[in-house]
Design a protein around this motif. Sequence first.
Motif, PDB file in Angstrom:
ATOM      1  N   TRP A   1      -8.673  -5.203  -4.985  1.00 58.07           N
ATOM      2  CA  TRP A   1      -8.340  -4.498  -6.069  1.00 58.07           C
ATOM      3  C   TRP A   1      -7.631  -3.306  -5.756  1.00 58.07           C
ATOM      4  N   GLU A   2      -7.762  -2.679  -4.758  1.00 63.51           N
ATOM      5  CA  GLU A   2      -6.957  -1.519  -4.557  1.00 63.51           C
ATOM      6  C   GLU A   2      -5.348  -1.968  -4.591  1.00 63.51           C
ATOM      7  N   HIS A   3      -5.192  -3.063  -3.833  1.00 64.87           N
ATOM      8  CA  HIS A   3      -3.854  -3.760  -3.553  1.00 64.87           C
ATOM      9  C   HIS A   3      -3.250  -3.968  -5.176  1.00 64.87           C
ATOM     10  N   MET A   4      -4.073  -4.465  -5.918  1.00 65.40           N
ATOM     11  CA  MET A   4      -3.561  -4.735  -7.244  1.00 65.40           C
ATOM     12  C   MET A   4      -3.370  -3.479  -8.137  1.00 65.40           C
ATOM     13  N   GLU A   5      -4.224  -2.695  -7.962  1.00 65.00           N
ATOM     14  CA  GLU A   5      -3.886  -1.193  -8.413  1.00 65.00           C
ATOM     15  C   GLU A   5      -2.803  -0.432  -8.157  1.00 65.00           C
ATOM     16  N   LEU A   6      -2.503  -0.582  -6.644  1.00 66.09           N
ATOM     17  CA  LEU A   6      -0.996   0.086  -6.140  1.00 66.09           C
ATOM     18  C   LEU A   6       0.080  -0.820  -6.793  1.00 66.09           C
ATOM     19  N   THR A   7       0.147  -2.103  -6.788  1.00 65.75           N
ATOM     20  CA  THR A   7       1.130  -2.877  -7.646  1.00 65.75           C
ATOM     21  C   THR A   7       1.291  -2.433  -9.037  1.00 65.75           C
ATOM     22  N   ALA A   8       0.221  -2.236  -9.566  1.00 65.86           N
ATOM     23  CA  ALA A   8       0.330  -1.772 -10.922  1.00 65.86           C
ATOM     24  C   ALA A   8       1.036  -0.287 -11.211  1.00 65.86           C
ATOM     25  N   ARG A   9       0.680   0.446 -10.127  1.00 65.33           N
ATOM     26  CA  ARG A   9       1.235   1.885 -10.147  1.00 65.33           C
ATOM     27  C   ARG A   9       2.655   1.807  -9.986  1.00 65.33           C
ATOM     28  N   ALA A  10       3.119   0.890  -8.889  1.00 61.72           N
ATOM     29  CA  ALA A  10       4.150   0.827  -8.423  1.00 61.72           C
ATOM     30  C   ALA A  10       5.176   0.273  -9.707  1.00 61.72           C
ATOM     31  N   TYR A  11       4.642  -0.547 -10.744  1.00 61.36           N
ATOM     32  CA  TYR A  11       5.497  -1.083 -11.714  1.00 61.36           C
ATOM     33  C   TYR A  11       5.265  -0.396 -13.141  1.00 61.36           C
ATOM     34  N   GLN A  12       4.560   1.064 -12.863  1.00 59.93           N
ATOM     35  CA  GLN A  12       4.134   1.904 -14.104  1.00 59.93           C
ATOM     36  C   GLN A  12       3.549   0.997 -14.958  1.00 59.93           C
ATOM     37  N   MET A  13       2.431   0.120 -14.878  1.00 60.62           N
ATOM     38  CA  MET A  13       1.670  -0.501 -15.700  1.00 60.62           C
ATOM     39  C   MET A  13       0.905   0.234 -16.233  1.00 60.62           C
ATOM     40  N   LYS A  14       0.470   0.096 -17.711  1.00 60.14           N
ATOM     41  CA  LYS A  14      -0.659   0.867 -18.270  1.00 60.14           C
ATOM     42  C   LYS A  14      -2.158   0.635 -17.947  1.00 60.14           C
ATOM     43  N   PRO A  15      -2.934   1.183 -17.700  1.00 58.55           N
ATOM     44  CA  PRO A  15      -4.197   1.156 -17.067  1.00 58.55           C
ATOM     45  C   PRO A  15      -4.994  -0.028 -17.931  1.00 58.55           C
ATOM     46  N   ASP A  16      -4.867  -0.076 -19.161  1.00 59.62           N
ATOM     47  CA  ASP A  16      -5.614  -1.137 -19.933  1.00 59.62           C
ATOM     48  C   ASP A  16      -5.154  -2.615 -19.786  1.00 59.62           C
ATOM     49  N   VAL A  17      -3.647  -2.564 -19.419  1.00 58.79           N
ATOM     50  CA  VAL A  17      -2.957  -3.899 -19.492  1.00 58.79           C
ATOM     51  C   VAL A  17      -3.393  -4.507 -17.981  1.00 58.79           C
ATOM     52  N   PHE A  18      -3.346  -3.353 -17.072  1.00 58.18           N
ATOM     53  CA  PHE A  18      -3.431  -3.846 -15.511  1.00 58.18           C
ATOM     54  C   PHE A  18      -5.180  -4.526 -15.610  1.00 58.18           C
ATOM     55  N   LYS A  19      -5.996  -3.746 -16.266  1.00 63.82           N
ATOM     56  CA  LYS A  19      -7.532  -4.197 -16.082  1.00 63.82           C
ATOM     57  C   LYS A  19      -7.446  -5.618 -16.743  1.00 63.82           C
ATOM     58  N   LYS A  20      -6.862  -6.023 -17.874  1.00 62.86           N
ATOM     59  CA  LYS A  20      -7.074  -7.192 -18.549  1.00 62.86           C
ATOM     60  C   LYS A  20      -6.362  -8.226 -17.577  1.00 62.86           C
ATOM     61  N   ARG A  21      -5.136  -7.893 -17.042  1.00 62.60           N
ATOM     62  CA  ARG A  21      -4.312  -8.985 -16.286  1.00 62.60           C
ATOM     63  C   ARG A  21      -5.329  -9.339 -15.063  1.00 62.60           C
ATOM     64  N   ALA A  22      -5.488  -8.003 -14.365  1.00 63.38           N
ATOM     65  CA  ALA A  22      -6.266  -8.313 -13.013  1.00 63.38           C
ATOM     66  C   ALA A  22      -7.638  -9.047 -13.075  1.00 63.38           C
ATOM     67  N   GLU A  23      -8.366  -8.795 -14.147  1.00 62.98           N
ATOM     68  CA  GLU A  23      -9.637  -9.502 -14.072  1.00 62.98           C
ATOM     69  C   GLU A  23      -9.389 -11.171 -14.422  1.00 62.98           C
ATOM     70  N   HIS A  24      -8.438 -11.354 -15.325  1.00 65.08           N
ATOM     71  CA  HIS A  24      -8.165 -12.810 -15.517  1.00 65.08           C
ATOM     72  C   HIS A  24      -7.307 -13.510 -14.426  1.00 65.08           C
ATOM     73  N   LEU A  25      -6.492 -12.849 -13.715  1.00 62.62           N
ATOM     74  CA  LEU A  25      -6.210 -13.462 -12.392  1.00 62.62           C
ATOM     75  C   LEU A  25      -7.172 -13.646 -11.280  1.00 62.62           C
ATOM     76  N   LEU A  26      -8.319 -12.720 -11.169  1.00 63.64           N
ATOM     77  CA  LEU A  26      -9.251 -12.927 -10.184  1.00 63.64           C
ATOM     78  C   LEU A  26     -10.141 -13.997 -10.491  1.00 63.64           C
ATOM     79  N   GLU A  27     -10.378 -14.228 -11.792  1.00 63.96           N
ATOM     80  CA  GLU A  27     -11.183 -15.267 -12.424  1.00 63.96           C
ATOM     81  C   GLU A  27     -10.348 -16.726 -12.100  1.00 63.96           C
ATOM     82  N   VAL A  28      -9.064 -16.611 -12.429  1.00 64.41           N
ATOM     83  CA  VAL A  28      -8.330 -18.045 -12.178  1.00 64.41           C
ATOM     84  C   VAL A  28      -8.342 -18.477 -10.763  1.00 64.41           C
ATOM     85  N   PHE A  29      -8.038 -17.476  -9.942  1.00 63.58           N
ATOM     86  CA  PHE A  29      -7.866 -17.620  -8.490  1.00 63.58           C
ATOM     87  C   PHE A  29      -9.311 -17.576  -7.572  1.00 63.58           C
TER      88      PHE A  29
END
Length: 241
Positions: A93-121
């Motif tokens: 999760w922290e790897h994904m958070e670091l990536t999101a910050r590096a790409y200046q992603m909004k927290p709510d967008v990050f959380k939605k995308r991250a949870e979807h990807l974790l489910e898919v994989f």
Amino acid sequence: MLCVKNLTGGYSVHQPVIHHISFEVQPSEIVGLIGLNGAGKSTTIKHILGLLSPQEGTVTLGGKTLAEDPVHFRSQVAFIPEAPQFYEELTLWEHMELTARAYQMKPDVFKKRAEHLLEVFRMKKVAKWFPNTFSKGMQQKIMILSAFLVQPSLLIVDEPFVGLDPLAIQALLEMLQDGKQQGMAILMSTHILGMAEKYCDRFVILHEGRTSLHGTLPEMRKQAEQPDASLEELFIGVARG
């Protein structure tokens, strides 16, 4: 989207690895980068990413080189390497958070995308685990999740199926197809030629650092004067000279 023009380069000025390579990757297409080990695939990718500087030629993304606009260039690209690279001190999760910050992603967008990807994989249960406890396939998923998290304009994947189980391979293929439909430009290096023939729109076949065949499968058949050849047959013909 991506334009590689007359690219010559490598690790030594006196001994280039790749010679005068030219190709494009447009939005909404997957281009397969095919070649034997040592043909120049990884060297080409490193030049596109800016890890190596061209001796000749240019690499542009949206009409601009890395030197002209480094922040914009890098913000448009994501890379899935063949060998997983991660920080042992960070959880998945922290790897994904670091990536999101590096790409200046909004927290709510990050959380939605991250949870979807974790489910898919199928990685939701291990989201707070450290990657040194993962299998190689699970470690590779860190790279895949981080790349798709940012939804890049250009996605570069280098042998992405190594170590993945069948369900993960299918999930990755579906994500690649979805990315393509959403306008993503995808450059994929792979040795799995049957899969490449099925999913790629065009191809670049490298041999000894040079482009031997390029284009759609019908175009390459015409170049090789083999009207009924499969991608594997064309590749073997190139590899055997």
